[in-house]
Design a protein around this motif. Structure first.
Motif, short mmCIF file in Angstrom:
data_model
loop_
_atom_site.label_atom_id
_atom_site.label_comp_id
_atom_site.label_asym_id
_atom_site.label_seq_id
_atom_site.Cartn_x
_atom_site.Cartn_y
_atom_site.Cartn_z
N MET A 73 17.60 8.57 15.54
CA MET A 73 18.05 8.96 14.20
C MET A 73 17.89 10.47 14.02
SD MET A 73 16.55 6.01 11.69
CE MET A 73 17.36 6.80 10.28
N TYR A 74 18.74 11.03 13.14
CA TYR A 74 18.62 12.45 12.85
C TYR A 74 17.29 12.72 12.14
CZ TYR A 74 19.45 17.10 11.01
OH TYR A 74 19.34 18.44 10.70
N GLN A 75 16.60 13.77 12.57
CA GLN A 75 15.33 14.15 11.98
C GLN A 75 15.52 15.36 11.08
OE1 GLN A 75 12.56 12.20 12.60
NE2 GLN A 75 14.12 10.97 13.65
N TYR A 76 15.19 15.19 9.81
CA TYR A 76 15.35 16.29 8.85
C TYR A 76 14.50 17.50 9.26
CZ TYR A 76 18.20 14.44 5.02
OH TYR A 76 19.24 14.00 4.25
N VAL A 125 18.66 10.31 20.87
CA VAL A 125 18.26 9.68 22.13
C VAL A 125 17.61 8.34 21.79
CG1 VAL A 125 17.96 11.87 23.33
CG2 VAL A 125 16.02 10.86 22.11
N PRO A 126 17.59 7.39 22.72
CA PRO A 126 16.94 6.10 22.44
C PRO A 126 15.48 6.30 22.08
CG PRO A 126 18.29 5.95 24.42
CD PRO A 126 18.26 7.40 24.03
N PRO A 127 14.94 5.45 21.22
CA PRO A 127 13.53 5.58 20.85
C PRO A 127 12.62 5.25 22.03
CG PRO A 127 14.44 3.53 20.02
CD PRO A 127 15.59 4.31 20.57
N VAL A 128 11.42 5.74 21.96
CA VAL A 128 10.43 5.44 23.00
C VAL A 128 9.89 4.03 22.73
CG1 VAL A 128 8.24 6.07 24.03
CG2 VAL A 128 9.83 7.86 23.26
N LEU A 129 10.19 3.12 23.64
CA LEU A 129 9.77 1.73 23.48
C LEU A 129 8.62 1.42 24.43
CD1 LEU A 129 13.35 0.14 23.48
CD2 LEU A 129 11.92 0.60 21.49
N PRO A 186 29.24 8.70 18.77
CA PRO A 186 29.82 9.52 17.69
C PRO A 186 28.80 10.09 16.72
CG PRO A 186 30.06 7.21 17.15
CD PRO A 186 29.42 7.26 18.52
N ARG A 187 27.55 9.66 16.78
CA ARG A 187 26.59 10.02 15.73
C ARG A 187 26.27 11.52 15.66
NH1 ARG A 187 21.68 6.41 17.16
NH2 ARG A 187 22.41 7.05 19.23
N PRO A 188 26.11 12.24 16.77
CA PRO A 188 25.86 13.68 16.62
C PRO A 188 27.01 14.39 15.90
CG PRO A 188 25.29 12.96 18.83
CD PRO A 188 25.99 11.82 18.17
N TYR A 189 28.24 13.99 16.20
CA TYR A 189 29.39 14.60 15.53
C TYR A 189 29.41 14.23 14.05
CZ TYR A 189 30.73 15.02 20.42
OH TYR A 189 30.73 15.30 21.76
#
Length: 598
Positions: free
Chosen positions: A1-4, A319-323, A165-168
């Motif tokens: 997710m985008y981090q503010y 990027v995928p979360p750290v699981l 597409p999420r970064p765009y």
């Protein structure tokens, strides 16, 4: 997710503080109603049929569990009308003493937003502060501006995706937010983006629809569609560019919106959307966009060209979360799932309908269905929203996605956790194995809440859901998109439903028009298209019988398909044509008339 960033966070909190000042000045009589109106709309505050409605932005559908918990708190503590207002609403709807209109609910919309229907304006600033505390807001969820940018709920994880597409989408969100040139467009403006083969974002039905893809050389670019939309004149967007280099997408959007802002009609709001301009001007509009784009790039130096460094900064958030590290043995997992299915057949149905494959072979994308009896599509009460947050923390790295179909998707579920998740979802009431089936319908709030609606949507959705409770029957009918709108504004996307239901007004009474063979573009067997009406409108009591007659005709006309399945409803419609279905629908009306006469 985008981090503010610190800047992002400061921006949203300052906006909330500005709104509090505007509200207090309005309450003190220092701002007139007509002065406060555009200010509250710019922050997502409408006034609907009985009470204010807040629309909260969920950019490209992503939510963290901490945000869900604040959304639940808002529903629990603030989504409650004054007693007199509620009594008036109940009396108007003829519900007093029978059932209650829902309160303390969040409503997930088809545009990946969240709405509340009962928050008093006097408490609105407190709500905006709460949203800002978890990097949320209502900015540009209303008004004639660029609205919340939507995307595929499986973005970044779909097996059929060429480019995430999420970064765009995030870069476009930042570009469009409070864009000074586009704050007062002729009409609202909606953008959707996908990077997958299957169009789960319904891009053809948006003012701008974007598909990010790779050409034969492996370069990333955009197919750009412009001029889609529903409402009184449904249109599917036309392709302006088959391949636009990704660095230029915002310069090109600047040209698209600038030409619309210059030439779009402002004399008639029903003809103010960009689709009307594109249809009226055709190639002239396209030529104007290309001319404007050249001037932006050549004369202005392409001020919105995306630098690689900025793209990399934003993309690093996706990027995928750290699981937790876990061994994955595909054969062992499949054997365990088969054993659980043998013991619990409903789990097997759920696996088939609600679970999708993932780019990571060890993971799955799981849809939690909100569609059930006695609860409107998209609605979740405060406790249910909290439960979703709990499920996200336990099974999906604290992240969910809001879907175009008014459900919620968990994007990071380990395959070995599927049975445990199903058990938890079943206990919470989110395990209906009906995704993409008839009862997984889309519906707007309709006349129960909306001042624009001609008819109620929720009772129609409930009547159809009540009739089709047998999962064997639903599975036999197969995938069917049923969409319901309370008025021609099409918030329920009835135009794009395989079966569409539109509320209309006839002499002050609620009637419903039924359309067939629409598509939102997610159906791989055909493009986006608007459905066609089967005839004159039907009364509310007739609608379930009409749907039953249409589905009965499908059973009569369908043909076997590979894999032991039947040809789908939409494929049968396209092959056979409307006439048999139209005859059946109108036959149901005559049957109802005869029963009334008897």
């Amino acid at each position: 997710m985008y981090q503010y960033t610190d800047f992002d966070r400061q921006f949203v909190r300052q906006r909330a503080a500005q709104f509090r000042d505007q509200l207090e000045r309005w309450q003190a009589g220092k701002l007139a109603d007509h002065e406060f109106l555009p200010l509250r709309l710019q922050n997502g505050w409408y006034v609907q049929r009985y009470a204010p409605m807040l629309r909260v932005a969920v950019p490209y559908g992503e939510l963290a569990s901490r945000q869900l918990r604040v959304l639940a708190r808002i529903a629990r503590e603030y989504d409650e009308p004054e007693a007199a207002v509620y009594k008036q609403a109940m009396e108007t709807q003829g519900l007093l003493g029978t059932v209650n209109l829902p309160t303390h609910y969040a409503h997930f919309t088809t545009r990946q937003n969240v709405q509340y229907n009962w928050i008093p304006l006097a408490k609105s600033a407190d709500v905006m502060d709460l949203l800002a505390s978890v990097d949320m807001h209502g900015i540009q969820t209303s008004g004639n501006c660029i609205r919340n940018i939507t995307s595929d709920e499986r973005a970044g994880i779909a097996v059929d995706e060429a480019v995430d597409p999420r970064p765009y989408a995030e870069i476009m969100r930042q570009w469009s937010t409070l864009h000074p040139e586009f704050a007062f467009l002729p009409r609202k403006f909606k953008i959707a983006i996908t990077g997958a083969a299957e169009d789960r974002a319904a891009t053809g039905w948006h003012d701008v629809g974007l598909r990010v893809l790779k050409n034969d050389a492996g370069e990333v670019g955009f197919q750009v569609r412009v001029g889609g939309g529903m409402g009184r004149t449904p249109m599917v967007g036309v392709v302006l560019r088959e391949f636009l280099p990704w660095q230029q997408i915002m310069n090109y959007l600047e040209a698209v919106v600038r030409v619309y802002n210059r030439w779009g009609r402002r004399d008639n709001k029903y003809k103010a959307r960009i689709k009307i301009l594109v249809k009226a001007e055709g190639q002239t509009y396209i030529d104007e966009v290309e001319k404007e784009f050249r001037e932006i790039v050549e004369l202005d130096g392409g001020p919105h060209t995306i630098p690689q460094a900025e793209f990399d900064r934003v993309a690093a958030c996706f990027v995928p979360p750290v699981l937790p590290e876990r061994a994955y043995d595909a054969a062992k997992t499949e054997a365990a799932l088969a054993a659980h299915t043998a013991a619990e057949p409903m789990f097997g149905r759920w696996l088939q309908r609600n679970v999708a494959l993932h780019k990571n072979a060890a993971l799955r994308a799981v849809t939690l269905s909100f569609k059930r009896r006695l609860q409107a599509p998209g609605d979740a009460d405060a406790n249910q929203v909290d439960t979703i947050a709990d499920l996200a923390d336990r099974f999906s790295a604290g992240e969910v996605r809001v879907t175009h179909d008014q459900n919620v998707l968990l994007p990071w579920v380990h395959a070995d956790d599927l049975f445990a998740l199903w058990q938890a979802a079943r206990e919470a009431g989110f395990a209906s194995a009906n995704v993409h089936l008839l009862t997984d319908m889309i519906a707007c709030p309709g006349g129960d809440f909306c001042a624009l609606a001609n008819a109620r949507s929720i009772p129609i959705a409930e009547a159809i859901t009540e009739r089709y409770q047998d999962l064997d029957e639903l599975d036999d009918l197969g995938e069917i998109d049923l969409h319901i709108s309370g008025c021609i504004n099409s918030c329920g996307h009835h135009h794009s439903g395989h079966i569409g239901i539109l509320g209309v007004d006839k002499d002050g009474k609620e009637w419903y028009q039924v359309t067939l063979a629409g598509s939102d573009g997610s159906d791989l067997s055909g493009p986006a298209q608007a459905g066609k009406a089967v005839g004159p409108s039907f009364s509310a009591a007739e609608v379930p019988d009409v749907i039953e007659a249409v589905l009965g005709t499908y059973r009569e006309q369908r043909q076997p398909a590979p894999g032991g399945r039947w040809e789908t409803f939409i494929d049968t419609l396209r092959r056979v044509g409307h006439d048999p279905f139209k005859t059946a629908a109108n036959g149901a009306r005559h049957k109802a008339d005869e029963e009334v006469a008897a």
